[in-house]
Write a protein that holds these residues in place. Structure first.
Motif, PDB file in Angstrom:
ATOM      1  N   ILE A 105       0.840  -1.202   0.000  1.00  0.00           N
ATOM      2  CA  ILE A 105       0.000   0.000   0.000  1.00  0.00           C
ATOM      3  C   ILE A 105       0.872   1.247   0.000  1.00  0.00           C
ATOM      4  O   ILE A 105       0.641   2.195  -0.778  1.00  0.00           O
ATOM      5  CB  ILE A 105      -0.935  -0.004   1.222  1.00  0.00           C
ATOM      6  CG1 ILE A 105      -1.940  -1.154   1.117  1.00  0.00           C
ATOM      7  CG2 ILE A 105      -1.665   1.339   1.346  1.00  0.00           C
ATOM      8  CD1 ILE A 105      -2.703  -1.421   2.397  1.00  0.00           C
ATOM      9  N   THR A 106       1.897   1.255   0.855  1.00  0.00           N
ATOM     10  CA  THR A 106       2.799   2.408   0.924  1.00  0.00           C
ATOM     11  C   THR A 106       3.484   2.633  -0.414  1.00  0.00           C
ATOM     12  O   THR A 106       3.585   3.779  -0.894  1.00  0.00           O
ATOM     13  CB  THR A 106       3.836   2.199   2.035  1.00  0.00           C
ATOM     14  OG1 THR A 106       3.169   2.106   3.296  1.00  0.00           O
ATOM     15  CG2 THR A 106       4.833   3.341   2.072  1.00  0.00           C
ATOM     16  N   ALA A 107       3.943   1.551  -1.051  1.00  0.00           N
ATOM     17  CA  ALA A 107       4.618   1.673  -2.348  1.00  0.00           C
ATOM     18  C   ALA A 107       3.687   2.245  -3.409  1.00  0.00           C
ATOM     19  O   ALA A 107       4.082   3.106  -4.214  1.00  0.00           O
ATOM     20  CB  ALA A 107       5.152   0.309  -2.785  1.00  0.00           C
TER      21      ALA A 107
ATOM     22  N   VAL B  11       1.807   7.029  -6.792  1.00  0.00           N
ATOM     23  CA  VAL B  11       0.841   8.018  -7.291  1.00  0.00           C
ATOM     24  C   VAL B  11       1.057   9.390  -6.657  1.00  0.00           C
ATOM     25  O   VAL B  11       0.244  10.295  -6.840  1.00  0.00           O
ATOM     26  CB  VAL B  11      -0.609   7.536  -7.058  1.00  0.00           C
ATOM     27  CG1 VAL B  11      -0.857   6.215  -7.769  1.00  0.00           C
ATOM     28  CG2 VAL B  11      -0.926   7.416  -5.571  1.00  0.00           C
ATOM     29  N   GLY B  12       2.149   9.521  -5.897  1.00  0.00           N
ATOM     30  CA  GLY B  12       2.505  10.821  -5.345  1.00  0.00           C
ATOM     31  C   GLY B  12       1.774  11.200  -4.077  1.00  0.00           C
ATOM     32  O   GLY B  12       1.662  12.388  -3.741  1.00  0.00           O
ATOM     33  N   LYS B  13       1.289  10.207  -3.334  1.00  0.00           N
ATOM     34  CA  LYS B  13       0.572  10.485  -2.079  1.00  0.00           C
ATOM     35  C   LYS B  13       1.433  10.030  -0.908  1.00  0.00           C
ATOM     36  O   LYS B  13       1.876   8.884  -0.861  1.00  0.00           O
ATOM     37  CB  LYS B  13      -0.776   9.759  -2.071  1.00  0.00           C
ATOM     38  CG  LYS B  13      -1.689  10.175  -0.918  1.00  0.00           C
ATOM     39  CD  LYS B  13      -3.065   9.573  -1.080  1.00  0.00           C
ATOM     40  CE  LYS B  13      -3.996   9.991   0.062  1.00  0.00           C
ATOM     41  NZ  LYS B  13      -4.258  11.449   0.062  1.00  0.00           N
TER      42      LYS B  13
ATOM     43  N   ASP C 218      -7.920   8.378   4.202  1.00  0.00           N
ATOM     44  CA  ASP C 218      -8.990   9.172   3.611  1.00  0.00           C
ATOM     45  C   ASP C 218      -9.573   8.385   2.435  1.00  0.00           C
ATOM     46  O   ASP C 218      -9.172   7.252   2.161  1.00  0.00           O
ATOM     47  CB  ASP C 218      -8.471  10.554   3.188  1.00  0.00           C
ATOM     48  CG  ASP C 218      -7.308  10.476   2.190  1.00  0.00           C
ATOM     49  OD1 ASP C 218      -7.105   9.396   1.574  1.00  0.00           O
ATOM     50  OD2 ASP C 218      -6.607  11.485   2.027  1.00  0.00           O
ATOM     51  N   GLN C 219     -10.548   8.975   1.727  1.00  0.00           N
ATOM     52  CA  GLN C 219     -11.230   8.228   0.663  1.00  0.00           C
ATOM     53  C   GLN C 219     -10.262   7.821  -0.444  1.00  0.00           C
ATOM     54  O   GLN C 219     -10.314   6.689  -0.950  1.00  0.00           O
ATOM     55  CB  GLN C 219     -12.369   9.056   0.081  1.00  0.00           C
ATOM     56  CG  GLN C 219     -13.192   8.310  -0.961  1.00  0.00           C
ATOM     57  CD  GLN C 219     -13.847   7.048  -0.413  1.00  0.00           C
ATOM     58  OE1 GLN C 219     -14.704   7.131   0.460  1.00  0.00           O
ATOM     59  NE2 GLN C 219     -13.458   5.877  -0.895  1.00  0.00           N
ATOM     60  N   GLU C 220      -9.359   8.718  -0.814  1.00  0.00           N
ATOM     61  CA  GLU C 220      -8.401   8.389  -1.870  1.00  0.00           C
ATOM     62  C   GLU C 220      -7.485   7.246  -1.434  1.00  0.00           C
ATOM     63  O   GLU C 220      -7.213   6.322  -2.199  1.00  0.00           O
ATOM     64  CB  GLU C 220      -7.575   9.628  -2.226  1.00  0.00           C
ATOM     65  CG  GLU C 220      -6.606   9.386  -3.393  1.00  0.00           C
ATOM     66  CD  GLU C 220      -5.770  10.603  -3.709  1.00  0.00           C
ATOM     67  OE1 GLU C 220      -5.081  10.578  -4.751  1.00  0.00           O
ATOM     68  OE2 GLU C 220      -5.788  11.586  -2.930  1.00  0.00           O
TER      69      GLU C 220
END
Length: 333
Positions: free
Chosen positions: A116-118, A123-125, A137-139
Motif C-alpha cells: 500500500i505504501t509503495a 501516485v505521489g501520495k 482518507d477516501q483516496e
C-alpha cells in the motif's frame, strides 16, 4: 463484545486427537548399521539410499502431527514484512499447498502494508500514520482496496495455483464477512471489527479450496474500511474455532531481550505472556500481535504462534515437527 469462548459460535466439531505439547529438538536416529547390506553399495548409491531412508524417517516423525492437524482449521496471517522476498514467498505458498494436500484446512489471511505504501508513493501520495495506524482518507481507501483485494490477493492465489493448491481469493467485504465500525474519526476509513460471518469461509473450505482473505471490512452504511491484518486474523480464527493461529512475520517471536535473538521464548502460557507485557519485555510492534494471539485463545482458538516467516519452510517445521520455530502461546488448560 465479550472476550470469551462464546464470542464466536464455532461451526465445526473438533476431532479427538492426543495432545502434543512438547517442543523439543528433533532426535536423529541411526537407521542403518554397519552390518546392513546397504553398506556394501557403491558410495554414490549408498548416499542416495541413506538420503531416501532419512527422508522416510522425517515423514514417519511427522505422522502424529499430520494426524493431529488433518481436518483441522489453521489460520495463517501472512504479514507484508514476511513477503518481501519473491522466492521465499513462492516457497511459503508451496508449503501452504503441501499442508492442504495432507488434510490441513488452511485459511490464509493477508494484509499488505508495504504494498500500500509503495502504491501511494507511486501516485505521489505521502502515507500518514497516527499511533502506528495508517490515516485512510477516501483516496487512500481506494488505493488500499485496489492493492489488498486486487494486486496482493490475486498474486497469492496465483502462486498457490502454480504449486497445486487450489485457492479462492476473498475479501472481508464479500458476504459481509467482516463487519466493522469506524475506529477513530482522526484515522478516517479505519475499522474496528464487530462481527465475523464465517459461513463463506467454511463454504470455500468445504469445497476443498484454500481461502485467501484480504483484510477489508464493511460498515452498516456500506463504507469499506481498512482493518488491521493481525486483528482480522484473530477474529477469523476465533469465529472458525481454529486449532491454531499463526502470525508469520519478520520477527523470531517473543524475546526476553529484544537485542538477543538467542533469548527467544519458545513456549509460554497466556498468563506468563501477559506478565511479560506488563513488565515491558514485550514492546513495540510485538504488543498487538501478542494481545490478539491471547484474545484469539479466549475466543476459542487452541493456541497461537508468532514466528519468523522469512525462513524457508518455517511453517512446515512449526506444524509438522516437535521443534517449532517461534513462540507458542498456549491456553491455561
Amino acid at each position: 463484545m465479550t472476550e470469551s469462548a462464546a464470542h464466536y459460535p464455532h461451526q465445526l466439531a473438533a476431532l479427538s486427537m492426543p495432545a502434543l505439547t512438547q517442543r523439543t529438538p528433533l532426535t536423529q536416529h541411526t537407521i542403518i548399521d554397519t552390518a546392513s547390506p546397504l553398506t556394501q553399495l557403491p558410495r554414490e548409491r549408498l548416499i542416495m539410499a541413506l538420503d531416501a531412508f532419512e527422508r522416510a524417517g522425517v515423514l514417519t516423525q511427522a505422522l502424529p502431527y499430520i494426524q493431529r492437524y488433518s481436518g483441522k482449521i489453521v489460520v495463517v496471517k501472512y504479514g507484508g514484512n514476511a513477503r518481501k522476498d519473491p522466492d521465499l514467498q513462492l516457497q511459503v505458498m508451496e508449503d501452504v499447498a503441501l499442508l492442504r494436500l495432507i488434510g490441513v484446512r488452511i485459511v490464509l489471511v493477508h494484509g499488505g502494508g508495504p504494498d500500500i505504501t509503495a502504491m501511494m508513493q507511486l501516485v505521489g501520495k505521502q502515507p500518514e500514520f497516527v499511533n502506528g495506524l495508517r490515516v485512510t482518507d477516501q483516496e487512500t481507501m481506494d488505493i488500499v482496496q485496489m492493492v489488498l483485494a486486487g494486486k496482493v490477493n490475486k498474486h497469492l492465489v496465483q502462486l498457490l495455483e502454480m504449486k497445486g493448491g487450489h485457492a479462492i481469493g476473498l475479501s472481508g467485504i464479500d458476504a459481509r464477512m467482516l463487519e466493522a465500525r469506524q475506529k477513530d474519526p482522526r484515522l478516517g476509513f479505519v475499522g474496528e471489527i464487530t462481527h465475523v460471518n464465517a459461513q463463506p469461509i467454511l463454504d470455500v473450505l468445504a469445497g476443498g479450496y484454500i481461502p485467501v482473505i484480504s483484510t477489508l471490512a464493511t460498515d452498516s452504511y456500506g463504507h469499506t474500511l481498512n482493518v488491521n491484518g493481525d486483528v482480522a486474523a484473530a477474529h477469523i480464527a476465533g469465529a472458525l474455532g481454529a486449532e491454531r493461529l499463526i502470525f508469520m512475520t519478520d520477527i523470531a517471536g517473543i524475546l526476553r531481550d529484544k537485542n538477543d535473538p538467542a533469548s527467544l521464548i519458545t513456549n509460554i502460557s497466556v498468563t506468563d505472556a501477559e506478565h511479560l507485557r506488563d513488565q515491558g519485555v514485550i514492546s513495540g510492534g510485538m504488543i498487538p500481535k501478542v494481545e490478539y494471539a491471547i484474545k484469539a485463545i479466549g475466543w476459542g482458538v487452541k493456541n497461537s504462534v508468532i514466528m519468523d516467516g522469512t525462513t524457508a519452510h518455517s511453517i512446515v517445521v512449526e506444524l509438522l515437527t516437535d521443534q517449532g520455530v517461534g513462540t507458542w502461546i498456549r491456553g491455561e488448560k
